[in-house]
Design an enzyme around this catalytic site. Structure first.
Site, short mmCIF file in Angstrom:
data_model
loop_
_atom_site.label_atom_id
_atom_site.label_comp_id
_atom_site.label_asym_id
_atom_site.label_seq_id
_atom_site.Cartn_x
_atom_site.Cartn_y
_atom_site.Cartn_z
N ASP A 28 0.70 -1.26 0.01
CA ASP A 28 0.06 -0.02 0.02
C ASP A 28 0.91 1.14 -0.02
O ASP A 28 1.58 1.51 0.91
CB ASP A 28 -0.87 -0.02 1.31
CG ASP A 28 -1.99 1.09 1.16
OD1 ASP A 28 -2.00 1.84 0.13
OD2 ASP A 28 -2.81 0.76 2.08
N ASP A 121 -2.90 2.58 -6.23
CA ASP A 121 -2.03 2.46 -5.12
C ASP A 121 -1.71 1.51 -4.38
O ASP A 121 -1.37 1.50 -3.00
CB ASP A 121 -2.05 3.89 -4.24
CG ASP A 121 -3.50 3.98 -3.53
OD1 ASP A 121 -4.21 3.01 -3.91
OD2 ASP A 121 -3.54 4.78 -2.82
N GLU A 122 -2.54 0.25 -4.58
CA GLU A 122 -2.40 -0.96 -3.63
C GLU A 122 -2.36 -2.02 -4.58
O GLU A 122 -2.83 -2.28 -5.78
CB GLU A 122 -3.80 -1.27 -3.28
CG GLU A 122 -4.12 -0.04 -1.84
CD GLU A 122 -5.40 -0.28 -1.38
OE1 GLU A 122 -5.35 -1.17 -0.45
OE2 GLU A 122 -6.16 0.37 -1.39
#
Length: 356
Positions: A28, A121-122
């Site tokens: 993350d 973003d993960e």
């Protein structure tokens, strides 16, 4: 921070214990939009700032200085301004965010053939298990170091037996940390946490659970099934109970050949000779060929990418005469592309190859 819980969860029914599986990593990126913006505009790094506009709109991401004032993603810019009058709001640059996300994905694909982006973003990675496997915490530490070295961005890594626990471990590690939860430490990790920390429990569900006297995930796990069904319906109620016992997030990963197979090598000392470059290229190609054969796929198009000491990048591609997974055939094409691409230039810090 690395935490590996190994004590047995006494008193937990065997049927409720999560089964041991291959380790899952959840990567993350920390305050992603804000961090990319700060990296590209260093003058913003020392002030409270958020992405999403100066006076209107919604906060997409806030840096940690702004978060100290209570500014959070999802709130209105007007509310952020009231909380932090001196904060700086900037518009988003989604081309930069997409490029950074692509670069993160390419780094992750050098560690596992099973990588799935959950959002910009993960990402989740499934790691191989067995006596010869690299420890998951070591892989997570390497990922964090390379992402920072390559992209000047930080990320938090969670490790667990499934996606739910990996994601919650990453949440617990934020910012810029790493946490590992072993299979037999899941209950000990989960049950003391507030129920609103459980992935899948939003504000509305948390409020309803509070009215039922539930304040921790452990309380939720012990709530009679009949009460959960009455409050949330038969499916959602039982789903919440499963989450409270650490069961969840078993979605399939895309096969390594479904979108292509790739690998990158970042060297600790810039490649200064053609011989060094060819040796690095062969290492990468060998890994790519191995992954292709493991996935039982053939490739028809090969792309080589180089990154130089000054952080500039270049890539080029070629279509093969026929589909193949033979390492030597791929290597010969990659060498020719590499010679064409670099044009005599050396000082190379990363070599990447992708076959589709």
């Amino acid at each position: 921070m690395v935490e590996s819980n190994s004590r047995p969860a006494g008193g937990v029914p065997v049927s409720e214990q999560p089964a041991a599986v291959a380790p899952i990593l959840h990567v993350d990126m920390d305050a992603f939009y804000a961090s990319v913006t700060q990296r590209d505009r260093p003058d913003l790094a020392q002030v409270p700032m958020w992405v999403g506009g100066a006076e209107r709109g919604v906060v997409l991401s806030a840096n940690y200085r702004a978060r100290e004032y209570g500014v959070r993603g999802g709130m209105s810019v007007a509310a952020a301004r009231r909380l932090c009058p001196a904060g700086v709001g900037v518009p988003g640059d989604f081309a930069s965010y997409s490029e950074a996300s692509r670069q993160v994905r390419e780094i992750l694909q050098t560690f596992s053939a099973k990588v799935q982006m959950a959002s910009i973003d993960e990402a989740y990675l499934e790691l191989p298990s067995g006596p010869r496997a690299v420890p998951a915490a070591e892989v997570g530490a390497r990922i964090r170091a390379i992402v920072f070295d390559e992209l000047q961005l930080t990320c938090s890594v969670g490790i667990g037996p499934n996606r739910l626990i990996a994601k919650m471990a990453a949440n617990a590690a934020k910012p810029d940390g790493l946490r590992e939860i072993a299979t037999d430490g899941v209950i000990e990790f989960l049950h003391p946490l507030p129920v609103e920390a459980l992935v899948g429990v939003g504000e509305s569900a948390a409020a309803k659970l509070h009215r039922l006297g539930v304040t921790t995930i452990g309380d939720l796990a012990q709530l009679p099934a009949v009460e959960l069904r009455r409050a949330f319906g038969p499916h959602a109620g039982l789903g919440l109970r499963a989450l409270a016992w650490g069961k969840g997030g078993q979605a399939e990963f895309h096969g390594p050949g479904s979108r292509g197979v790739g690998c990158q090598l970042t060297v600790y000392r810039d490649l200064a000779t053609v011989q060094d470059l060819h040796a690095a290229l062969l290492r990468v190609i060998t890994k790519v060929g191995s992954r292709m054969r493991a996935a039982d796929v053939l490739g028809l198009r090969l792309t080589v990418g180089l990154r130089y000491a000054d952080f500039t990048s270049a890539s080029t591609s070629a279509t093969l005469s026929m589909p193949t997974d033979v390492t030597q055939e791929l290597y010969q094409v990659a060498r020719a592309l590499c010679a064409k691409l670099r044009g005599g230039r050396l000082g190379i810090r990363r070599v990447g190859v992708r076959v589709t």
